[in-house]
Design a protein around this motif. Structure first.
Motif, mmCIF file in Angstrom:
data_model
loop_
_atom_site.group_PDB
_atom_site.id
_atom_site.type_symbol
_atom_site.label_atom_id
_atom_site.label_comp_id
_atom_site.label_asym_id
_atom_site.label_seq_id
_atom_site.Cartn_x
_atom_site.Cartn_y
_atom_site.Cartn_z
ATOM 1 N N VAL A 185 0.845 -1.206 0.000
ATOM 2 C CA VAL A 185 0.000 0.000 0.000
ATOM 3 C C VAL A 185 0.874 1.247 0.000
ATOM 4 C CG1 VAL A 185 -1.823 1.243 1.213
ATOM 5 C CG2 VAL A 185 -1.856 -1.265 1.167
ATOM 6 N N ASN A 186 1.971 1.198 0.747
ATOM 7 C CA ASN A 186 2.918 2.309 0.785
ATOM 8 C C ASN A 186 3.542 2.559 -0.589
ATOM 9 O OD1 ASN A 186 5.504 3.096 3.292
ATOM 10 N ND2 ASN A 186 4.509 4.382 1.788
ATOM 11 N N GLN A 187 3.696 1.512 -1.382
ATOM 12 C CA GLN A 187 4.276 1.637 -2.721
ATOM 13 C C GLN A 187 3.347 2.391 -3.677
ATOM 14 O OE1 GLN A 187 5.324 -2.480 -3.674
ATOM 15 N NE2 GLN A 187 6.297 -2.622 -1.668
ATOM 16 N N PHE A 188 2.078 2.438 -3.344
ATOM 17 C CA PHE A 188 1.145 3.279 -4.093
ATOM 18 C C PHE A 188 1.152 4.711 -3.559
ATOM 19 C CE2 PHE A 188 -0.478 -0.705 -5.623
ATOM 20 C CZ PHE A 188 -1.085 -0.418 -6.835
ATOM 21 N N ILE A 189 1.300 4.877 -2.240
ATOM 22 C CA ILE A 189 1.162 6.201 -1.627
ATOM 23 C C ILE A 189 2.337 7.117 -1.965
ATOM 24 C CG2 ILE A 189 1.049 7.445 0.563
ATOM 25 C CD1 ILE A 189 -0.384 5.012 1.755
ATOM 26 N N ASP A 190 3.561 6.607 -1.799
ATOM 27 C CA ASP A 190 4.735 7.476 -1.884
ATOM 28 C C ASP A 190 5.107 7.786 -3.331
ATOM 29 O OD1 ASP A 190 4.822 7.556 0.827
ATOM 30 O OD2 ASP A 190 6.690 6.441 1.058
ATOM 31 N N SER A 191 5.343 9.056 -3.595
ATOM 32 C CA SER A 191 5.490 9.539 -4.974
ATOM 33 C C SER A 191 6.664 8.913 -5.713
ATOM 34 C CB SER A 191 5.632 11.068 -4.970
ATOM 35 O OG SER A 191 6.749 11.468 -4.201
ATOM 36 N N GLU A 192 7.782 8.662 -5.005
ATOM 37 C CA GLU A 192 8.964 8.145 -5.692
ATOM 38 C C GLU A 192 8.871 6.647 -5.970
ATOM 39 O OE1 GLU A 192 11.163 10.575 -6.654
ATOM 40 O OE2 GLU A 192 9.567 11.768 -5.735
ATOM 41 N N ALA A 193 7.904 5.962 -5.354
ATOM 42 C CA ALA A 193 7.715 4.524 -5.590
ATOM 43 C C ALA A 193 6.592 4.257 -6.579
ATOM 44 C CB ALA A 193 7.422 3.807 -4.271
ATOM 45 N N ASN A 194 5.793 5.265 -6.871
ATOM 46 C CA ASN A 194 4.624 5.113 -7.738
ATOM 47 C C ASN A 194 4.855 5.907 -9.022
ATOM 48 O OD1 ASN A 194 2.117 5.254 -9.025
ATOM 49 N ND2 ASN A 194 0.971 5.380 -7.098
ATOM 50 N N LEU A 195 5.107 5.182 -10.102
ATOM 51 C CA LEU A 195 5.372 5.804 -11.404
ATOM 52 C C LEU A 195 4.202 5.651 -12.363
ATOM 53 C CD1 LEU A 195 9.043 4.470 -11.851
ATOM 54 C CD2 LEU A 195 8.247 6.515 -10.633
ATOM 55 N N ASP A 197 0.694 6.149 -14.501
ATOM 56 C CA ASP A 197 0.082 7.302 -15.168
ATOM 57 C C ASP A 197 -1.425 7.102 -15.343
ATOM 58 O OD1 ASP A 197 0.016 5.379 -17.132
ATOM 59 O OD2 ASP A 197 1.325 6.451 -18.535
ATOM 60 N N ASP A 198 -1.999 6.166 -14.572
ATOM 61 C CA ASP A 198 -3.449 5.963 -14.621
ATOM 62 C C ASP A 198 -4.077 6.584 -13.378
ATOM 63 O OD1 ASP A 198 -2.717 4.231 -12.600
ATOM 64 O OD2 ASP A 198 -3.479 2.406 -13.575
ATOM 65 N N GLU A 199 -5.286 6.159 -13.024
ATOM 66 C CA GLU A 199 -5.994 6.773 -11.899
ATOM 67 C C GLU A 199 -5.400 6.396 -10.544
ATOM 68 O OE1 GLU A 199 -8.651 3.147 -12.943
ATOM 69 O OE2 GLU A 199 -7.083 4.379 -13.863
ATOM 70 N N TYR A 200 -4.396 5.525 -10.521
ATOM 71 C CA TYR A 200 -3.726 5.142 -9.274
ATOM 72 C C TYR A 200 -2.353 5.801 -9.130
ATOM 73 C CZ TYR A 200 -7.342 1.610 -8.643
ATOM 74 O OH TYR A 200 -8.548 0.973 -8.468
ATOM 75 N N GLY A 201 -2.010 6.731 -10.004
ATOM 76 C CA GLY A 201 -0.708 7.371 -9.927
ATOM 77 C C GLY A 201 -0.777 8.842 -10.264
ATOM 78 N N GLY A 202 0.315 9.551 -9.982
ATOM 79 C CA GLY A 202 0.381 10.975 -10.310
ATOM 80 C C GLY A 202 0.018 11.839 -9.124
ATOM 81 N N SER A 203 -1.191 12.330 -9.081
ATOM 82 C CA SER A 203 -1.612 13.250 -8.025
ATOM 83 C C SER A 203 -1.708 12.532 -6.683
ATOM 84 C CB SER A 203 -2.978 13.847 -8.364
ATOM 85 O OG SER A 203 -3.988 12.837 -8.306
#
Length: 363
Positions: A185-195, A197-203
């Motif tokens: 779950v943390n791998q989705f939250i933190d910006s540097e671990a989540n690359l 470009d869909d609705e689960y990444g970016g903002s």
């Protein structure tokens, strides 16, 4: 009258005898992936804690990061955990299950040969996990995960749902989502671990989407007040880094507040020479989240009491002190000295260093 560590607290229809929490601590005593009688004794010895949160428990084999950790996805594992919950309840304690998926922080030796999954195709660089190599722990590098598809995301959400059902069947009083320390779950939250470009990444909103959807699964099974979430805003453990952790995790707290969950459990940085969690963060967290806040990390009784009086925490978790002090609550209450744990027996092995620490004796 001011709140103390020994003031009872209520949430989720539970009355907890004190505000001292035993947090989840991996001990790697589940050789076959099942909790056992030895673990039941260990937790029962510590049942005077206001709340026990059991060690991280994988929701699937693919969610396992380390050798000899327990799962909660098979009938045998459910039966193993029943030994634990029955033993804790017999001593008057309360115990939550911590539901765990490690994502990329693993190795195929622990996942049945399957490539790990994560928010993105990005390895946890410099991170090692231990595997069982002919009944001995061997530390190895993590491997490159594959990025989760939408089908993967739906599948894992379903695994969390089933794990919550299994936790209730096993007799747990509630569940905690492990969303900290660099795991899935943390791998989705933190910006540097989540690359992504869909609705689960970016903002920030997108990166918190998976967290919110998993929490919804747990709430639908257990009820919102019996669900907690563990977060680690500033630790950067296992390679996850956020570009603006204070802002990101206050938004996470607002999201979780909107779900009405029972508590947030903040794992603070606890290694030597680490900076303290910013006071501004604790103040903003208190404003963002209406329910119970548990703080964990480098707390002694005096510092814990101060956190309660300042209003930053409603409960405080003591990790390492619970290892060597099964009667930690009694020792704090009576100002008895605390024993030191043996670091060589933290992970793996049997009763030594798990159940053989004595209670305090004035003799």
């Amino acid at each position: 009258m001011s709140t103390s560590l020994f003031t009872p607290i209520q949430f989720g229809g539970l009355t907890l005898n004190n505000r001292i929490v035993m947090p989840p601590m991996t001990r790697s005593r589940a050789k076959n992936g099942c909790a056992n009688a030895m673990m039941a004794e260990y937790y029962a010895q510590r049942a005077e804690a206001g709340l026990i949160i059991a060690e991280g428990t994988q929701i699937s084999q693919l969610g396992q990061g380390y050798a000899w950790t327990p799962g909660i996805y098979s009938p045998e594992q459910i039966q193993g955990w029943k030994l634990v919950t029955d033993a804790v309840h017999a001593k008057g304690g309360k115990i939550f299950a911590q539901l765990w998926h490690v994502g990329r922080v693993t190795h195929p030796s622990n996942t049945g040969g399957v490539q790990p999954i994560s928010s993105s195709e990005q390895a946890a660089k410099g991170v090692k996990v231990f595997i069982d190599e002919e009944d001995q722990p061997n530390f190895v590098d993590t491997v490159l995960p594959r990025a989760m598809t939408h089908d993967d995301i739906e599948h894992v959400k379903g695994e969390y749902y089933q794990a919550a059902l299994n936790a209730l069947e096993a007799g747990f009083d509630g569940v905690e989502l492990h969303a900290a320390n660099g795991y899935l779950v943390n791998q989705f939250i933190d910006s540097e671990a989540n690359l992504r470009d869909d609705e689960y990444g970016g903002s920030t909103e997108n990166r918190l989407r998976f967290l919110g959807e998993v929490v919804d699964q747990l709430v639908s099974v257990v009820g919102k007040e019996r669900v907690g979430v563990r977060l680690a805003p500033f630790t950067c453990l296992n390679g996850t880094v956020d570009s603006d952790p204070e802002a990101t995790y206050i938004e996470a707290a607002k999201l979780l507040n909107s779900k009405g969950i029972g508590y947030i459990h903040i794992a603070e940085v606890d290694w030597d020479d680490a900076p303290d969690t910013p006071i501004s963060f604790k103040q903003n967290l208190r404003q963002a989240f209406d329910q119970t806040i548990i703080l964990a990390g480098k707390y002694n009784p005096e510092k814990a009491q101060q956190a309660l009086e300042q209003g930053f925490a409603d409960m405080v978790a003591f990790g390492r002190p619970f290892v060597a002090n099964p009667d930690l609550v009694t020792r704090i209450k009576n100002q008895y000295p605390l024993a030191e744990h043996n670091p060589d027996t933290l992970f793996g092995g049997a009763e030594q260093g798990l159940t053989d620490y004595p209670v305090y004796s004035e003799a």
